[in-house]
Scaffold this active site. Structure first.
Site, PDB file in Angstrom:
ATOM      1  N   ARG A  89       1.305  -1.102  -0.341  1.00 34.24           N
ATOM      2  CA  ARG A  89      -0.399  -0.130  -0.202  1.00 34.24           C
ATOM      3  C   ARG A  89       1.071   1.156   0.528  1.00 34.24           C
ATOM      4  O   ARG A  89       2.059   1.776   1.194  1.00 34.24           O
ATOM      5  CB  ARG A  89      -1.092   0.260   1.276  1.00 34.24           C
ATOM      6  CG  ARG A  89      -1.248   1.282   1.688  1.00 34.24           C
ATOM      7  CD  ARG A  89      -2.553   1.327   2.337  1.00 34.24           C
ATOM      8  NE  ARG A  89      -3.837   2.318   2.734  1.00 34.24           N
ATOM      9  CZ  ARG A  89      -3.572   3.402   3.900  1.00 34.24           C
ATOM     10  NH1 ARG A  89      -1.951   3.139   4.694  1.00 34.24           N
ATOM     11  NH2 ARG A  89      -3.873   4.447   3.855  1.00 34.24           N
ATOM     12  N   HIS A 133      -2.628  11.050   0.526  1.00 36.79           N
ATOM     13  CA  HIS A 133      -2.481  10.862   2.621  1.00 36.79           C
ATOM     14  C   HIS A 133      -1.450  11.357   2.389  1.00 36.79           C
ATOM     15  O   HIS A 133      -0.154  12.330   2.498  1.00 36.79           O
ATOM     16  CB  HIS A 133      -1.515   9.392   2.177  1.00 36.79           C
ATOM     17  CG  HIS A 133      -1.322   9.044   3.295  1.00 36.79           C
ATOM     18  ND1 HIS A 133      -1.227   7.776   3.920  1.00 36.79           N
ATOM     19  CD2 HIS A 133      -0.635   9.496   4.823  1.00 36.79           C
ATOM     20  CE1 HIS A 133      -1.116   7.160   5.069  1.00 36.79           C
ATOM     21  NE2 HIS A 133      -0.888   7.927   5.221  1.00 36.79           N
ATOM     22  N   GLU A 178      -7.914   8.349   6.126  1.00 35.89           N
ATOM     23  CA  GLU A 178      -7.380   9.089   7.698  1.00 35.89           C
ATOM     24  C   GLU A 178      -8.948  10.231   7.321  1.00 35.89           C
ATOM     25  O   GLU A 178      -7.599  11.060   7.379  1.00 35.89           O
ATOM     26  CB  GLU A 178      -6.162   8.853   8.362  1.00 35.89           C
ATOM     27  CG  GLU A 178      -6.449   7.420   8.355  1.00 35.89           C
ATOM     28  CD  GLU A 178      -4.825   7.266   9.661  1.00 35.89           C
ATOM     29  OE1 GLU A 178      -3.835   8.759  10.277  1.00 35.89           O
ATOM     30  OE2 GLU A 178      -4.999   6.314  10.411  1.00 35.89           O
ATOM     31  N   ASN A 308      -7.629   1.796   9.959  1.00 32.84           N
ATOM     32  CA  ASN A 308      -5.878   1.218  10.900  1.00 32.84           C
ATOM     33  C   ASN A 308      -6.879   2.045  11.980  1.00 32.84           C
ATOM     34  O   ASN A 308      -7.621   2.402  13.151  1.00 32.84           O
ATOM     35  CB  ASN A 308      -5.705   2.811  10.313  1.00 32.84           C
ATOM     36  CG  ASN A 308      -5.178   3.005   8.783  1.00 32.84           C
ATOM     37  OD1 ASN A 308      -5.250   1.660   8.614  1.00 32.84           O
ATOM     38  ND2 ASN A 308      -4.833   4.624   8.070  1.00 32.84           N
ATOM     39  N   TYR A 310      -4.090   1.489  15.764  1.00 36.27           N
ATOM     40  CA  TYR A 310      -3.134   1.870  16.617  1.00 36.27           C
ATOM     41  C   TYR A 310      -3.443   1.638  18.363  1.00 36.27           C
ATOM     42  O   TYR A 310      -2.201   1.378  19.355  1.00 36.27           O
ATOM     43  CB  TYR A 310      -2.532   2.792  16.870  1.00 36.27           C
ATOM     44  CG  TYR A 310      -2.052   3.182  15.107  1.00 36.27           C
ATOM     45  CD1 TYR A 310      -0.940   2.956  14.717  1.00 36.27           C
ATOM     46  CD2 TYR A 310      -2.603   3.942  14.165  1.00 36.27           C
ATOM     47  CE1 TYR A 310       0.112   2.302  13.477  1.00 36.27           C
ATOM     48  CE2 TYR A 310      -2.239   3.700  12.796  1.00 36.27           C
ATOM     49  CZ  TYR A 310      -0.916   3.367  12.314  1.00 36.27           C
ATOM     50  OH  TYR A 310      -0.381   3.258  11.421  1.00 36.27           O
ATOM     51  N   GLU A 385      -3.405  -0.007   8.121  1.00 31.32           N
ATOM     52  CA  GLU A 385      -2.384   0.304   8.977  1.00 31.32           C
ATOM     53  C   GLU A 385      -2.446  -0.590  10.413  1.00 31.32           C
ATOM     54  O   GLU A 385      -3.807  -0.087  11.086  1.00 31.32           O
ATOM     55  CB  GLU A 385      -2.467   1.410   9.166  1.00 31.32           C
ATOM     56  CG  GLU A 385      -1.646   2.189   7.671  1.00 31.32           C
ATOM     57  CD  GLU A 385      -1.974   3.658   7.884  1.00 31.32           C
ATOM     58  OE1 GLU A 385      -1.906   4.626   9.212  1.00 31.32           O
ATOM     59  OE2 GLU A 385      -1.880   4.794   7.128  1.00 31.32           O
TER      60      GLU A 385
HETATM   61  C1  FCB Z   1      -1.251   7.382  10.616  1.00 29.45           C
HETATM   62  C2  FCB Z   1      -1.277   7.530   9.156  1.00 29.45           C
HETATM   63  C3  FCB Z   1       0.393   7.024   8.925  1.00 29.45           C
HETATM   64  C4  FCB Z   1       1.235   7.225  10.403  1.00 29.45           C
HETATM   65  C5  FCB Z   1       0.319   6.483  11.384  1.00 29.45           C
HETATM   66  C6  FCB Z   1       1.965   6.146  12.206  1.00 29.45           C
HETATM   67  O1  FCB Z   1      -2.326   8.064  11.129  1.00 29.45           O
HETATM   68  O2  FCB Z   1      -1.848   6.881   7.471  1.00 29.45           O
HETATM   69  O3  FCB Z   1       0.993   7.775   7.841  1.00 29.45           O
HETATM   70  O4  FCB Z   1       1.746   8.459   9.804  1.00 29.45           O
HETATM   71  O5  FCB Z   1      -0.397   6.978  11.333  1.00 29.45           O
END
Ligand code: FCB
Length: 485
Positions: A89, A133, A178, A308, A310, A385
């Site tokens: 990607r 992006h 995002e 995504n 985290y 992500e």
């Molecule tokens: C996301 C972004 C990516 C990267 C990660 C850590 O928000 O899409 O570009 O910065 O976080």
């Protein structure tokens, strides 16, 4: 799971196996890796302007050189091939292929991506292209940026041309990465480019991004017909109440869920903005920028919804006593990204944390995938992500031992597997990121790569996580890991 640094290493053999045909990939973004910021006809993007503005990024870092991927792409495709990835990607830099964001396209800029895509296909890797992006051509920002409706139409024309040029070779088109960040961090808190702190403009940006997504989907489909596979990537927030028995805290979750998640899922998947979002933000905007027919455009069938993930967040009703906390992990700013939610406070989450200060909570991944699957049962999903920044060091043996990243990836992939077991239709997983790179406001101060980049020499060194990931991709099953280091 032990994250106690003093605990003795233990070896776990998870061994979970993933379905045949599940895509293992890794992700990057143009401004974060390419460099060559003034090469050829490339015009400035809002991130060039922002990063060159004193005080905006850590150490004043810019993407001028980044990983020099623009010149080293062949080597990088070699790493992708050696990792055995099913899919890669990447994003296309709009100002590289269409300087200024309107009018003439630059053949040389397009040729860069054409060569990259050819090399990926040649290596047996599926190209997943993100059209946006975050690197908006500066000229479009000068005309109002995402707060300006015309930007959505310009985006669709750019998308159409990319489909025409690369369409026969791209497996999945992702319109936006995002949009939450583009709108709220770019226009409300200002910690991202273009650095504006105008709450009403942020809501207009939300809408114009939703519109841009729909217009671009239509344009790509018009060019490529039924063969086009379309997606968008959202950073959906997992938000929990501080006190689950408090109606106020539960209502705070509803507010943040509306701003962060339903502001995009609503238009894109249901063709409507949630009523509570409009009500919560009524003092900021009357949403008159939403025109008849827009929501029909925004709602497009998606072959896959990119997610995504985290970290998680915890909120409560802010009572007005003392200092309001904003531990939402999105960077410190005098202005809040949470437009219309001044009565919501983000509570510090318990650790462990990554180098971003983001709490590590793999269960949030399962929860998120399952909740989206429950709300949209027929919608295939993809984790586009997931990953972690840690302060990696090169050891005396010349290697980069990153056991915490290996554990992070292992535990989150395990959590994806748990969601699959529970019935979520998840088709793939992309590790963020292939390479250490320019981490936006944090510059080169945060390393997310499974491959280390030495910014002095541009040497690439596989971290232990890259070897581990290669084994996972090869076998389709989680390799054993060692914890406790
Ligand atoms: C996301 C972004 C990516 C990267 C990660 C850590 O928000 O899409 O570009 O910065 O976080």
């Amino acid at each position: 799971m032990s994250n106690d640094a003093t605990a003795a290493p233990t070896t776990a053999t998870a061994g979970r196996t993933f379905p045949e045909g599940f895509w293992w990939g890794s992700a990057t973004a143009a401004y974060q890796i390419e460099g060559a910021a003034t090469e050829g006809a490339r015009g400035p993007s809002i991130w060039d302007t922002f990063s060159h503005t004193p005080g905006r990024t850590l150490n004043g870092d810019t993407g001028d050189v980044a990983d020099d991927h623009f010149h080293r792409w062949q080597e990088d495709v070699g790493h992708i091939e050696d990792l055995g990835l099913d899919a890669y990607r990447f994003s296309i830099s709009w100002p590289r292929v269409q300087p200024g964001g309107s009018g003439a396209f630059d053949e040389e800029g397009i040729a860069f991506y054409s060569r990259l895509v050819d090399a990926l296909v040649e290596a047996g890797v599926r190209p997943v292209a993100t059209l946006y992006h975050w690197d908006l051509p500066q000229e479009l920002e000068d005309a109002g940026g995402w707060a300006n409706r015309a930007t959505a139409h310009a985006f669709a024309e750019y998308a159409r041309r990319m489909a025409r040029e690369l369409g026969d070779r791209i497996d999945v088109w992702t319109t936006l990465n995002e949009p939450w960040c583009s709108a709220y961090l770019g226009y409300a808190s200002g910690v991202h480019a273009p650095g504006r702190t105008e709450p009403a403009a942020a809501l207009a940006a939300v809408h114009h991004l939703n519109l841009a997504h729909g217009l671009a989907c239509r344009a790509v489909r018009e060019e490529l017909g039924a063969s086009a596979r379309l997606s968008v990537t959202l950073n959906l927030h997992v938000v929990r109440p501080d006190d689950p028995s408090s109606d106020d805290d539960v209502d705070a979750v509803r507010q943040i869920d509306a701003l962060a998640n339903r502001a995009f899922l609503g238009p894109m998947l249901d063709g409507a903005y949630p009523d509570d979002l409009l009500a919560d933000t009524a003092d900021v905007s009357d949403w008159s920028f939403v025109r008849e027919g827009d929501l029909e455009i925004a709602r497009q069938p998606l072959d896959v919804l990119g997610i995504n993930y985290y970290s998680t967040a915890k909120v409560r009703r802010f009572t007005g006593d003392g200092q309001r906390q904003e531990n939402d992990g999105h960077g410190a700013s005098a202005s809040s990204p949470w437009v219309g939610a001044a009565d919501v406070e983000f509570v510090q989450q318990p650790g462990p944390y990554t180098a971003m200060g983001w709490n590590i909570e793999p269960a949030g991944m399962t929860e998120l995938l399952c909740s989206v699957a429950a709300a949209y049962p027929d919608q295939p999903l993809m984790v586009t992500e997931n990953g972690a920044a840690f302060d990696d060091e090169v050891s005396d043996d010349g290697r980069v031992h990153d056991p915490r990243r290996v554990a992070y990836l292992n535990d989150h992939i395990e959590a994806v597997g748990a969601a699959v077991d529970a019935g979520a239709d998840v088709r793939g997983y992309f590790a963020w990121s292939l390479l250490d790179n320019f981490e936006w406001g944090y510059g080169y101060g945060r390393r997310f790569g499974i491959i280390r980049v030495d910014y002095e020499t541009q040497a690439r060194t596989w971290k232990d996580s890259a070897y581990w990931y290669r084994e996972l991709v090869r076998t389709g099953s989680l390799p054993p890991i060692t914890r406790g280091e």
